[in-house]
Design an enzyme around this catalytic site. Structure first.
Site, short mmCIF file in Angstrom:
data_model
loop_
_atom_site.label_atom_id
_atom_site.label_comp_id
_atom_site.label_asym_id
_atom_site.label_seq_id
_atom_site.Cartn_x
_atom_site.Cartn_y
_atom_site.Cartn_z
N HIS B 31 16.81 4.32 -6.50
CA HIS B 31 16.27 4.08 -7.59
C HIS B 31 16.46 5.14 -8.55
O HIS B 31 15.79 6.19 -8.91
CB HIS B 31 14.49 4.07 -7.45
CG HIS B 31 14.27 3.12 -6.38
ND1 HIS B 31 14.47 3.27 -5.03
CD2 HIS B 31 13.84 1.89 -6.50
CE1 HIS B 31 14.13 2.14 -4.38
NE2 HIS B 31 13.56 1.42 -5.24
N HIS B 266 15.99 -0.21 -12.02
CA HIS B 266 14.99 0.24 -11.29
C HIS B 266 15.32 0.61 -9.84
O HIS B 266 15.07 1.70 -9.29
CB HIS B 266 13.84 -0.78 -11.43
CG HIS B 266 12.79 -0.45 -10.10
ND1 HIS B 266 11.78 0.27 -10.44
CD2 HIS B 266 12.77 -1.03 -8.88
CE1 HIS B 266 10.93 0.38 -9.42
NE2 HIS B 266 11.62 0.00 -8.53
N GLU B 415 -13.14 1.21 1.08
CA GLU B 415 -12.30 1.85 2.46
C GLU B 415 -11.01 2.60 2.15
O GLU B 415 -10.74 3.30 2.94
CB GLU B 415 -12.43 0.61 3.43
CG GLU B 415 -13.97 0.08 3.74
CD GLU B 415 -14.46 -1.10 2.75
OE1 GLU B 415 -13.75 -1.47 1.85
OE2 GLU B 415 -15.58 -1.38 2.81
N HIS B 477 -17.33 -10.55 10.24
CA HIS B 477 -17.73 -9.27 10.53
C HIS B 477 -17.33 -8.73 12.12
O HIS B 477 -17.25 -7.56 12.29
CB HIS B 477 -18.90 -8.90 10.29
CG HIS B 477 -19.36 -8.75 8.72
ND1 HIS B 477 -19.18 -9.71 7.72
CD2 HIS B 477 -20.00 -7.67 8.20
CE1 HIS B 477 -19.36 -9.29 6.50
NE2 HIS B 477 -19.90 -8.04 6.69
#
Lengths: 668, 668
Positions: B31, B266, B415, B477
């Site tokens: 890059h 890029h 999280e 869950h």
């Protein structure tokens, strides 16, 4: 005598509060506080805004409702019961019990009227973006002057937890960019999370953040002010350019003298004594449970019953539409039923053994573009990797705020939101969505893959750059464990085709798939095309594993592989056969498809008597032992990769013909 | 004659630009565009702001530098080479080659001076929050009046891609909340992503968003204006309350006449012809490659050399500190080396077989609190689940914007950011971090778990509510595939202890662990405590698997299990033995620890001759076949769970003594 309307509405709201507390208490687990607090919000939605027909939960032009704060599901169940869905007071009493419709979080397909399974925070919020995209797209494709077939909105109740999750930020930014004015989100700003006040971790200016995303934001100081709520919802509906966030301050467990406003009422029953106090607070009999005043049930039932007329009117409109636009109507009806256009699969390209090497990502791009015109409902895009994943539909526009008919989506570098949006799209009958990124970044979007599997819906997840074969980008970009971790999710079909022709059939399986998502896994690097005249047929990909090249005589050895390693074991077979070792080659693009075959077919491919087997896959060996048996071996990746040209990596990690041959011979 | 300073600096910057283009061209992948654009930014950082010593990359009070836009790593490598790190021009020429230090994305432990492995977008951004927390915490614990031992800042270069990723939003919100004024982030606003202009997916007001998070934001119109950059960095340093974002407009591939400002520069080399034009543009010889003017090398080398003095001064300060605060100094020195205080493990609690049932999450809470005082460097928290995961250190404060000495962290419902922050903390020598949530939500934070494994650092990931045993919260869950998916990551140690005593030893392993993260998996529900006087010793958890209860005579059958299922197979053993079937029970809390044992120990636990084996785990069977053999079986979960009381789920899914006994007998 009938109560005054305001008084009746208040009684109705309080009934929902108490039903919620009772249900959680009876289940002896659950989340009473939010449901009690938000009863007025639910009341306003289900009586004055949501467009739905309890007798026909699938009504195509219904408003969608997403309880992103899924832990508060008893609130939704109560309104579904009261407005007349096929959900009884007994179902409410069976809250959180085995095989009941009223699971601990709302599950799509279990309770009628639940548009999407929620629970893991942030998901519902982001699913809504997919629902909103699908509505705009259906409207662009099918609406005609005088035939506003699809004009529904997407409502959601979201929580502090949703606001903190990253997927929400991705989705909100995308929704603002796409100007999804059909989104109307109510944010329950209750200042409480499990560890206590939200202040201990969360004091950003949420309203300013959402304005920065391009949302229309309103702030309401009290959820109990239903008139203010109505007004805000009217504003939100009339704001059709920007997605709407209505931030509503609430008091968790409103009405509970000792527990309101505390974290203690979030995730535990109030307890029998406190519930009595709640009932007294609201003027209910403290000794009664699950009390539903007859006038309340009648009131909600009447509200629900309006939906039958609404749908009848829509059906009339659609009948006229069908007369005027028979082809479009037929197309939509088929798509709604999940039927594919006749003959679409004839467009799947066939590649010749004499063609030059082709990466399966490239083959995938050719397949997609070959079938796109025949599958008008196939829409999709990438998380800023369309050129690399080869997922652009070249003959079609991009879906933008100005062009809702576009079929190419620019999700931005937002893998997680892309996954969750695909679920919302897949839940909207009439579109067939796919989304693409590198296999490595499947890790950023596991929650929606899992939820698609739970919901048994069938978005297509496309992952390219599938192994160390991607080369120089190195360790951080080379998937190792990802195939195993996707195969481990129940109800997901993972397919890693070996060449361009298998890629064609992989797409066929994915597009025809019902009842669960498909994960397509493609290479970055070029692969030879296996000659269909000489070897097993790529069409057998649909069986998950097939004999690609038979052993010359009785089998001494079986080599098996997926994807790019199939060409490698074909070369190894040649060498082994030259040394007199009779070797069968099995191409095994999909464990899950293979497991669906009958015992006879399994025995045909992997005879019990032939247990000298070597599997080759540039990935974690986890799970292969089952197919290689105690007498076999697996050549895989037990460490992370490295940054280097792919050929150097193959040598270093042992993915060479010689090493395969040696490993194989060591088994004999 | 020496060039004027401004002129020399410009030559230096251009040298970095051209080196970057050359290196990518030689590697034939990489890059170039961002590195070329950001050379002035790197120049200002490495010559005027960053505090570092190339001869001692681990210098404790160095500023941390995080290249969150890891794809631009050639920029960082060039500055490391030029300022005098152990990285040569040859290393630059070996960019992206096998076993070179200059991998395709920056890898911690490979190139000296790389503080953290980056590449997957958003991670570096969020790692910085952990670095910043650790700096504040070290300063609070060790700094004394006159002894400002730890006063470094955390610098990062972040990209559009970072800004779109959800983990960034989580981390930015947390950083604003915690007022981490030691964060100085430079945002490369180049308007280009892989699919083209960022406008196609990203038009939010990033500056307003960050202000809403509580950040100090500055906007600069041109990265080439190094004086403005300096001024902004001075402002950012003096802003010590709020984290700083400096948004800098840049032109990707600046200097490339045909490719600057395009997506084409890029992720691909510019090509030999274009590189010649770039060299001409900057007044370099178009026929030369890897040209480093002697005065440029001298200039950067001198800048780097200042670090030796800086460190020497710090060492002096620390020597005096040691005289005055010998205990604290000794504590820090040990912690820096990763040594644990003597005798800490004596504090690990022992539980009796006669004690009442205890969930392993509860036992974990007792263990943590028993050892916390002896392990002053152990810090951690939860993603808004401290009460449920039992991870609160009761005798210690919370880490807040006012109290940096607190050891309990409130990560919020974030999280992913928690995981990434733990990595930044674990990379800071002197702290030992843990973070907790439910096992289900490990899916939200897989990228940082994987990166910890790649970096061989050892944060502790704590996951409770580990199976259908969590009950009513239901399908969404209940983890099914999660154990398999964590075990599949190379270099991760997963431990699922069977009872309170195994939990004690699981923490011992995790705390002593070097070279990779540990995942601790605990139950929500109570489990009996296995009597240490009657059965195998929990201390053998460190071997991964051990004989918990021996067969009465020659082995007919081996039962094996992890976690909560161990108690179940113990009951099954009793019944089987009563029926005359001689049954061994193996507790197998950790596959990875077991795999580290020698062949003799493995043979002792699982004799090759005893191949009738049944494994029981309420999770995906994936991977168990290896231990159960072709003659064994596995009782696991092949579907998702359901919402119901745990006991009902055990019955429904077959986790009963009778079913285990029947499955076992079917093998004989």
């Amino acid at each position: 005598m009938e109560k005054q309307n305001d008084e009746l509405e208040q009684l109705a709201i309080n009934t929902v509060r108490i039903l919620s507390a009772d249900a959680v208490q009876k289940a002896n687990s659950g989340h009473p506080g939010t449901a009690m607090a938000l009863a007025p919000m639910g009341h306003v939605l289900w009586t004055k805004f949501l467009n739905y027909n309890p007798k026909s939960p699938d009504f195509a032009n219904r408003d969608r409702f997403i309880l992103s704060a899924g832990h508060a599901c008893i609130l939704q169940y109560n309104f579904l019961y009261l407005t007349g869905y096929d959900l009884s007071l007994d179902d409410i009493k069976q809250f959180r019990q085995l095989h009941s419709k009223t699971a601990g979080h709302p599950e799509y397909g279990l309770a009628p009227g639940v548009d999407v399974t929620t629970g893991p925070l942030g998901q519902g919020f982001a699913n809504g973006i997919g629902f909103a995209i699908a509505q705009k797209h259906l409207a662009a494709r099918y609406n005609k002057p005088g035939f506003d077939l699809f004009n529904y909105n997407i409502y959601s109740i979201v929580s502090d937890g949703d606001m903190m999750e990253g997927v929400t930020s991705e989705a909100a930014s995308l929704a603002g960019h796409l100007q999804l004015g059909n989104l109307i989100y109510l944010y329950d700003d209750n200042h409480i999370s499990i560890e206590g006040s939200t202040d201990i971790a969360f004091n950003e200016d949420v309203s300013a953040r959402f304005r920065a995303y391009g949302w229309h934001v309103q702030d309401l100081p009290d959820v109990n002010d239903t008139h203010a709520l109505e007004l805000a919802l009217i504003n939100a509906k009339s704001e059709t350019q920007k997605p709407s966030l209505i931030r509503v301050r609430s008091l968790i467990a409103y009405g509970s003298p000792n527990k309101s406003g505390t974290a203690g009422s979030h995730g535990s029953p109030l307890g029998p004594d406190e519930i009595k106090l709640v009932k007294e607070f609201f003027g209910f009999d403290p000794e009664e449970s699950f009390e539903v005043p007859a006038e309340v049930l009648k009131y909600y039932n009447e509200k629900g019953a309006r939906g039958e007329k609404t749908e009848a009117k829509w059906n009339e409109l659609f009948a006229k539409y069908k007369e005027k636009f028979p082809e479009l109507a037929a197309e939509y009806e088929a798509a709604f039923k999940g039927e594919l256009p006749q003959g679409w699969a004839d467009k799947l390209p066939v590649f010749k053994g004499s063609d030059p090497k082709m990466a399966t990502r490239q083959a995938s791009g050719k397949v997609l573009n070959a079938v796109a015109a025949s599958l008008p409902n196939l829409i999709g895009g990438a998380a800023d990797l369309a050129p690399s994943t080869e997922t652009n539909l070249k003959d079609f526009d991009s879906f933008t705020s100005e062009n809702r008919g576009g079929r190419n989506f620019h999700f931005g570098i937002r893998e997680h939101a892309m996954g969750s949006a695909l679920n919302g799209m897949a839940l909207t009958k009439g579109v067939l969505p796919f989304g693409a990124t590198f296999l490595q970044f499947a890790d950023y979007m596991r929650p929606p893959i899992r939820l698609a599997a739970i919901m048994k819906i069938s978005p297509i997840f496309v992952y390219t750059h599938d192994s160390i074969g991607l080369g120089e980008d190195g360790t951080t970009h080379q998937p190792i464990e990802h195939l195993a971790t996707l195969r481990a999710i129940p109800n997901v079909t993972v397919i890693r085709p070996a060449d361009a022709n298998e890629t064609s059939f992989a797409w066929k399986v994915a597009i025809e798939k019902k009842g669960g998502p498909t994960v397509l896994v493609f290479t970055r690097q070029g692969l030879p095309i296996l000659d269909q005249d000489k070897y097993g047929k790529a069409a057998d990909l649909e069986k998950g594993a097939y004999i690609l090249s038979e052993a010359s005589k009785n089998i001494d050895l079986i080599l098996m592989a997926t994807g790019s390693e199939v060409a490698l074991i074909m070369q190894a077979q040649e060498k082994l056969e030259a040394e007199g070792i009779s070797t069968r080659v099995v191409s095994m693009p999909s464990w899950e498809l293979f497991e669906k075959q009958d015992a006879a077919y399994k025995e045909k491919v992997f005879p019990k008597a032939s247990r000298k087997r070597l599997a080759v896959e540039m990935a974690s060996p986890m799970g292969w032992h089952k197919y290689t048996t105690d007498e076999g071996d697996m050549l895989g990746m037990t460490t992370f990769g490295e940054s280097a040209p792919a050929e150097d990596l193959y040598k270093f990690f042992g993915f060479t013909v010689d090493n395969v041959v040696n490993k194989a011979k060591a088994l004999l």
